[in-house]
Every structure is written in structure tokens, then in C-alpha cells.
Design a protein around this motif. Structure first.
Motif, short mmCIF file in Angstrom:
data_model
loop_
_atom_site.label_atom_id
_atom_site.label_comp_id
_atom_site.label_asym_id
_atom_site.label_seq_id
_atom_site.Cartn_x
_atom_site.Cartn_y
_atom_site.Cartn_z
N ALA A 30 0.85 -1.19 0.00
CA ALA A 30 0.00 0.00 0.00
C ALA A 30 0.89 1.23 0.00
O ALA A 30 1.98 1.22 0.57
N THR A 31 0.43 2.29 -0.64
CA THR A 31 1.10 3.59 -0.57
C THR A 31 0.34 4.47 0.40
O THR A 31 -0.89 4.37 0.51
N THR A 55 -1.62 8.59 -7.46
CA THR A 55 -2.80 7.78 -7.17
C THR A 55 -2.40 6.69 -6.18
O THR A 55 -1.51 5.89 -6.47
N SER A 56 -3.03 6.68 -5.01
CA SER A 56 -2.74 5.65 -4.02
C SER A 56 -3.03 4.27 -4.60
O SER A 56 -4.01 4.10 -5.32
N VAL A 57 -2.17 3.32 -4.29
CA VAL A 57 -2.37 1.95 -4.76
C VAL A 57 -2.26 0.98 -3.59
O VAL A 57 -1.52 1.21 -2.64
N THR A 58 -3.02 -0.09 -3.67
CA THR A 58 -2.92 -1.21 -2.75
C THR A 58 -3.06 -2.47 -3.59
O THR A 58 -3.65 -2.45 -4.67
N GLY A 59 -2.52 -3.56 -3.08
CA GLY A 59 -2.67 -4.80 -3.83
C GLY A 59 -1.80 -5.91 -3.29
O GLY A 59 -1.23 -5.80 -2.21
N SER A 71 7.57 -5.80 -9.34
CA SER A 71 7.41 -4.34 -9.40
C SER A 71 5.95 -3.92 -9.27
O SER A 71 5.04 -4.68 -9.57
N VAL A 72 5.79 -2.68 -8.82
CA VAL A 72 4.47 -2.06 -8.67
C VAL A 72 4.54 -0.69 -9.34
O VAL A 72 5.46 0.08 -9.09
N THR A 73 3.57 -0.40 -10.18
CA THR A 73 3.51 0.90 -10.85
C THR A 73 2.56 1.81 -10.09
O THR A 73 1.44 1.43 -9.76
N PHE A 88 6.28 9.78 -0.51
CA PHE A 88 5.21 8.93 -0.05
C PHE A 88 5.82 7.63 0.45
O PHE A 88 6.97 7.31 0.14
N THR A 89 5.06 6.89 1.24
CA THR A 89 5.56 5.65 1.81
C THR A 89 4.94 4.46 1.09
O THR A 89 3.74 4.46 0.78
N PHE A 90 5.74 3.46 0.83
CA PHE A 90 5.32 2.19 0.23
C PHE A 90 5.50 1.14 1.31
O PHE A 90 6.62 0.85 1.74
#
Length: 109
Positions: A30-31, A55-59, A71-73, A88-90
């Protein structure tokens, strides 16, 4: 590590496996906005917002057995305002497989 292409509108976050292992690795990610007080944050960076800067992402990320990375885009949102570096934090959680989690990083966009 971070490979950034702001002109293209995204940054790619790479999750490295320090040494290939014989089992697949699965993790949740998550970001979140800002560096969260992380000491890895670069001095002078401000908070990147998951609503206006990226854009915040989770997955879930699956890294196959014997693979070196996954990798995560993360989409980067463009605007006309110059803001300088922002972070931002990943966050990685629920790691499965024979992997051990390393340190959290802060990413500048």
C-alpha cells in the motif's frame, strides 16, 4: 529502488529479493502520503498526497520462485504547480514464502 518517469505519468517501485529463493513470495502493499517520520526521508522533501500528487495503490504482489524482483507501478498525477520533491511511503505487509522483510523506504516524486 525507484525508477521514475514523471513525464510518462508513473513511477515503478521495485521489490528486490536479496537472493533468489526456491519458493514464491507473496506480499501485500500500500502507498500512503508522506514519509511517515521515516528516517530514510530526504531532508527538505514535503508530503506527496495520494489524492493530488499520485494515485494511491494497494494490492498483492507475487514474486515467482527463483525470481530476483517484482514491481508495482504508481501513477503520478500531473499539475501546473511546481512543488519540488515530495515523498510517499510504500508499505509491505503479510509477507509469505521464505523471504525476510528489509527496511521501509521513502520515495520522492
Amino acid at each position: 529502488s525507484v525508477a521514475e518517469s514523471v513525464a510518462a505519468g508513473y513511477t515503478v517501485l521495485v521489490v528486490n529479493v536479496s537472493a533468489p529463493i526456491s519458493t514464491a513470495v507473496t506480499l501485500n502493499y500500500a502507498t500512503t502520503s508522506g514519509g511517515g517520520g521515516n528516517p530514510a526521508a530526504v531532508s527538505g522533501g514535503s508530503t506527496a498526497l495520494g489524492t493530488s500528487d499520485y494515485t494511491s495503490v494497494t494490492g498483492t504482489l507475487n514474486i515467482p520462485a527463483l525470481a530476483a524482483s517484482g514491481s508495482v507501478t504508481v501513477p503520478i498525477l500531473q499539475d501546473a504547480t511546481f512543488e519540488g520533491s515530495e515523498d510517499f511511503t510504500f508499505t509491505i505487509s503479510n509477507l509469505t514464502g521464505d523471504a525476510v522483510m528489509g527496511a521501509q523506504t521513502v520515495n520522492l516524486v
